[in-house]
Design an enzyme around this catalytic site. Sequence first.
Site, PDB file in Angstrom:
ATOM      1  N   LYS A  98     -13.940   1.408  -1.437  1.00  0.00           N
ATOM      2  CA  LYS A  98     -13.182   2.182  -2.422  1.00  0.00           C
ATOM      3  C   LYS A  98     -14.078   2.754  -3.513  1.00  0.00           C
ATOM      4  CE  LYS A  98      -8.553   0.394  -1.817  1.00  0.00           C
ATOM      5  NZ  LYS A  98      -8.703  -0.506  -0.649  1.00  0.00           N
ATOM      6  N   GLU A 120      -2.480   5.053  -9.021  1.00  0.00           N
ATOM      7  CA  GLU A 120      -1.466   4.083  -8.664  1.00  0.00           C
ATOM      8  C   GLU A 120      -2.132   3.076  -7.746  1.00  0.00           C
ATOM      9  OE1 GLU A 120      -1.926   6.608  -6.620  1.00  0.00           O
ATOM     10  OE2 GLU A 120      -1.957   5.398  -4.792  1.00  0.00           O
ATOM     11  N   SER A 388     -15.115  -3.045   5.853  1.00  0.00           N
ATOM     12  CA  SER A 388     -14.762  -2.185   4.722  1.00  0.00           C
ATOM     13  C   SER A 388     -14.806  -2.892   3.376  1.00  0.00           C
ATOM     14  CB  SER A 388     -13.369  -1.591   4.932  1.00  0.00           C
ATOM     15  OG  SER A 388     -12.423  -2.607   5.206  1.00  0.00           O
TER      16      SER A 388
HETATM   17  C1  LIG Z   1      -7.956  -0.519   0.538  1.00  0.00           C
HETATM   18  C2  LIG Z   1      -8.663  -1.139   1.655  1.00  0.00           C
HETATM   19  C3  LIG Z   1      -8.478  -0.723   2.989  1.00  0.00           C
HETATM   20  C4  LIG Z   1      -7.466   0.298   3.413  1.00  0.00           C
HETATM   21  O1  LIG Z   1      -7.683   1.571   2.950  1.00  0.00           O
HETATM   22  P1  LIG Z   1      -8.211   2.771   3.863  1.00  0.00           P
HETATM   23  O2  LIG Z   1      -7.942   3.956   3.026  1.00  0.00           O
HETATM   24  O3  LIG Z   1      -7.439   2.764   5.147  1.00  0.00           O
HETATM   25  O4  LIG Z   1      -9.646   2.542   4.094  1.00  0.00           O
HETATM   26  C5  LIG Z   1      -9.268  -1.298   3.972  1.00  0.00           C
HETATM   27  N1  LIG Z   1     -10.167  -2.269   3.677  1.00  0.00           N
HETATM   28  C6  LIG Z   1     -10.348  -2.711   2.419  1.00  0.00           C
HETATM   29  C7  LIG Z   1     -11.348  -3.786   2.176  1.00  0.00           C
HETATM   30  C8  LIG Z   1      -9.613  -2.167   1.365  1.00  0.00           C
HETATM   31  O5  LIG Z   1      -9.810  -2.639   0.125  1.00  0.00           O
END
Ligand SMILES: *Cc1c(COP(=O)(O)O)cnc(C)c1O
Length: 421
Positions: A98, A120, A388
């Site tokens: 993010k 948000e 992620s």
């Molecule tokens: C917010 C989040 C996601 C989901 O968001 P995408 O927009 O689909 O990437 C995935 N993994 C983590 C660790 C997140 O914080």
Amino acid sequence: MTDVKEMEEAREMEERGYFGEFGGSYIPEILVATFDELLATYREARLDPGFWSEYESLMGSYSCRPTPLTFAENLTRHFGGARIYIKREDLNHTGAHKANNVMGQGLLVRRMGKNRVIAETGAGQHGVATATMAAKFGYRCTIYMGEVDVERQRPNVFWMERLGAEVIPVTEGTRILKDAINEAFRDWVTNMDDTHYVLGTACGPHPFPEMVSWFQSIIGKETRQQVREVTGRLPTRIYACVGGGSNAMGMFGGFLDDDVELVGVEAGGLGLDTSAHASRLASDASSLGVAQGYKTYFLQDEDGQMRETHSVAAGLDYVGVSPILAHHRETGRVRFEAATDAEVLEAFSLTLSKEGLIPALESSHAFVQAFKEAPKLSQDDVIVINQSGRGDKDIFTVADAFEDPKWKAFIRDKAKSYESG
Ligand SMILES: *Cc1c(COP(=O)(O)O)cnc(C)c1O
């Protein structure tokens, strides 16, 4: 003649933010000028090579970029198939990909000469990331959050407030994410002169899906170079989890023109045969609709009311999905799968014990599918999983799921110490 006409029409649709029939911009008249300004600033930044190097250097000094590509040697041996590599987006500042998006938008806000940001947030992760960016750039920051989520996500609310953001609990409607989105738009309409709305994923009205994907494409660009350096080839398959779709779009963006199979993994919750999941693209539970300013597949009932979703990972339980990913499903470029909560906890535990890595529960969805497929591939194959984010934030959920008695005792004692003053 028709060919030329068709191509022109396709280009025009793309200009207006359509990917196939998905996307677009369904916004109130009053916001049109603000969106035009954003679009112009974004297009200008894209054409300016200096902008991308400024972005890279900011992310290098503030957020650990380029993030490493880790060879998962023990998992590879465990499954005995493809060589497994993990892209470490968990090492970003604030613990997830993010950061790529919010810092990029932070630079655009400066270009537009604005000094206030709003956002948000549902699970709170995007709120923390935005509040962090605002602190770093010196912007005022307001975060809208459904009252129910404010109660559920106290640790994230705590950090947003410490970071100097104002967190406004939304008491309208069902008091969750979609109500917070409505409130944020209401704020923007009133304050658009000095305020930018930092959308958190590759969704929403044009240019957000394209713009957020562009910032996140730093993931795929780095991975492509790293995997070739280390293995001398391109990967066979790549796995990423899909909430709104930003980390997937970012990772896939580096490989769209390559002969590489791309797999997006959604929240299967309690199973696709139940209604307790958040699968829009791997199941037929969703339908085409226009909501929240754009056109995509939504989990909705026959009257267009958004359905309740469920996932063990709070960041994946969104009712819509990136219009660009919806288009990639239509063309077959990306394959979509779903992982259940139970499978996710199993893959999470295995990754911890085998590699000492703590993937976020969101990311663990991608691990599930990779683990299913790795044994069927050969040792010549290379697969990449996008981690992620990091799973430290999931300690409450994980401890509950494993019914850890010592954790319960710890929470109980902590509560007792507050009661006795
Ligand atoms: C917010 C989040 C996601 C989901 O968001 P995408 O927009 O689909 O990437 C995935 N993994 C983590 C660790 C997140 O914080």
